[in-house]
Every structure is written in structure tokens, then in C-alpha cells.
Write an enzyme that holds these catalytic residues in place. Sequence first.
Site, PDB file in Angstrom:
ATOM      1  N   LYS A 149     -24.132   4.826  96.267  1.00 25.74           N
ATOM      2  CA  LYS A 149     -24.996   4.912  94.915  1.00 25.74           C
ATOM      3  C   LYS A 149     -24.855   5.861  94.188  1.00 25.74           C
ATOM      4  O   LYS A 149     -24.949   7.383  94.561  1.00 25.74           O
ATOM      5  CB  LYS A 149     -26.478   4.777  95.482  1.00 25.74           C
ATOM      6  CG  LYS A 149     -26.778   3.629  96.517  1.00 25.74           C
ATOM      7  CD  LYS A 149     -28.245   3.657  96.612  1.00 25.74           C
ATOM      8  CE  LYS A 149     -28.491   2.362  97.805  1.00 25.74           C
ATOM      9  NZ  LYS A 149     -29.900   2.348  98.037  1.00 25.74           N
ATOM     10  N   ARG A 213      -7.003  11.792  94.850  1.00 25.75           N
ATOM     11  CA  ARG A 213      -7.497  10.756  94.110  1.00 25.75           C
ATOM     12  C   ARG A 213      -6.256   9.802  93.539  1.00 25.75           C
ATOM     13  O   ARG A 213      -6.494   8.557  93.616  1.00 25.75           O
ATOM     14  CB  ARG A 213      -8.641  10.772  93.198  1.00 25.75           C
ATOM     15  CG  ARG A 213      -9.414   9.578  92.924  1.00 25.75           C
ATOM     16  CD  ARG A 213     -10.480  10.074  92.110  1.00 25.75           C
ATOM     17  NE  ARG A 213     -11.356   9.123  91.983  1.00 25.75           N
ATOM     18  CZ  ARG A 213     -11.698   8.658  90.756  1.00 25.75           C
ATOM     19  NH1 ARG A 213     -11.189   9.070  89.603  1.00 25.75           N
ATOM     20  NH2 ARG A 213     -12.658   7.565  90.426  1.00 25.75           N
ATOM     21  N   TYR A 245      -0.641   4.229  84.643  1.00 25.21           N
ATOM     22  CA  TYR A 245       0.078   3.685  85.934  1.00 25.21           C
ATOM     23  C   TYR A 245       0.461   2.320  85.814  1.00 25.21           C
ATOM     24  O   TYR A 245       1.126   1.955  86.712  1.00 25.21           O
ATOM     25  CB  TYR A 245      -1.201   3.945  87.234  1.00 25.21           C
ATOM     26  CG  TYR A 245      -1.477   5.339  87.207  1.00 25.21           C
ATOM     27  CD1 TYR A 245      -0.706   6.281  87.684  1.00 25.21           C
ATOM     28  CD2 TYR A 245      -2.964   5.684  86.867  1.00 25.21           C
ATOM     29  CE1 TYR A 245      -1.197   7.541  88.004  1.00 25.21           C
ATOM     30  CE2 TYR A 245      -3.398   6.805  86.887  1.00 25.21           C
ATOM     31  CZ  TYR A 245      -2.642   7.762  87.566  1.00 25.21           C
ATOM     32  OH  TYR A 245      -3.112   9.256  87.882  1.00 25.21           O
TER      33      TYR A 245
END
Length: 248
Positions: A149, A213, A245
Amino acid sequence: MKSYIEPFIASKALSQNSQKAYRYDLQQFCQLVGERVNQDKLLLYQNSIANLSLSAKKRKLSTANQFLYYLYQIKYLNSYFRLTDTMKVMRTEKQQAAIINTDIFYQKTPFVWGQLISLLILELGLTPSEVAGIEVANLDLNFQMLTLKTKKGVRVLPLSQILIPFLEQQLIGKEVYLFEHRGIPFSRQWFFNHLKTFVRSIGYEGLTAQKLREQFILKEKLAGKSIIELSDILGLKSPVTLEKYYKS
């Protein structure tokens, strides 16, 4: 190959401090390269030390090259391999970073907090703030799901089987957050310090949360995820930042 480290060190006239440095560098080298040396694995090692200082990089290259020559001399290696400063991991124009071997991230370490932070980024593509916000109540290890959340909304992310034991270990005694002290989440600096300490301990000094990441992004793309699917997984408002990417 690890079994040859001590005979190699013994064959050289080194001080105690130098022996420790050689041993440390070669253990990391063998961990990444494995038992079978080839050009691809050497490039992988080269990539792992790319962000080190010039002096540290030169030391590690020199140590590895001496060891490779020793292995060739004793006929452990049939070919002579040598690392150079100019070696680079092959990259495509559409992919500005190379996928690294992450096996070492899952091995036993005394730096368990930093390890779990890095694994949550590698496995789920989370940002440090998202990692910090993980609540115990939103982790369902039985169904292997994390309900995340944030201000951007709610995401339900699957947890891989390999991640479960690491989470179980850290959930013990926690009240509200996965990373906390008596119900209070740790500071941003705390996360930075623990991540930095862990990645340095496994030979990836300079590997930031952002770069971890990026590893998740590269692997998901390689697995066939579309830019829209990946954008949803990461909780992005738009896929614009992922376009680099996916450019052909």
C-alpha cells in the site's frame, strides 16, 4: 578452483596483510566465476568490480590475473586467460546495463538486514521507500503474497519460494513493519547503510538500490513481460521511464 587459493598464496612471498587481501579477493573471484573459467564469466567478474575505485580495481585485476596464470602453469586451465582494464561487458543499445549473476545474494551472510533489503528489490522491483513501508499484516507467507500500500495505490505482488525463508527469519518479533524497532520504521539512512554494507561484503561495492531495481527490470523484460505489464508491477503512473529498455 577455490582449493587452489591457499597453495597459490603459499607460493608467493607475501606479508600477513597481503595474504589476507589476496585471500579475500580470490574468494570473491571464485564465487563469481565458479569452477569453470570462460570469457563470459570473466566479463561477469569484470562487471562486478566496475564501480570500485581505480586502486581497488587494479588490485583485484592484478590478483585475479596472477591466480589465472598460476592455474594455467599447474595445468588446471588448458588456456591462459587474462583480465584487462579495457574489458567491458557487452551491452546492447537498448539495454544500458548487463544482467549480473545474483546467486551470491542468496548465500548465508551476517548482514541479514542488508541482504533482505537487496532481495526485496531484486525479486520484486521495490524502491527503498516501498521496502521501508512493508507492514507485517500485509505479508501472507502461506499464500506467498505481499500487499503493498503506497500513495500511488495498492499492488499485490507474488513472493517467490526462495524469498520466503528470508522473510520468515525477519518477521520474528516484529509488531508493525518488517523493518522496525518497537513498531517504529527505520530511517532512510539506516536502509542505505545496511544495503551498502551487504553489497560491499559480497564484492558488489557501488551497487545501489537503483541499480538493483534495474536488474529486476532487465530480468522481467527478458522473461517476456511487456512494457505495460512491467509498468503495472512497478506501480508506475506511465511506462515512459521503461521505454529505454524496450527500444529496438
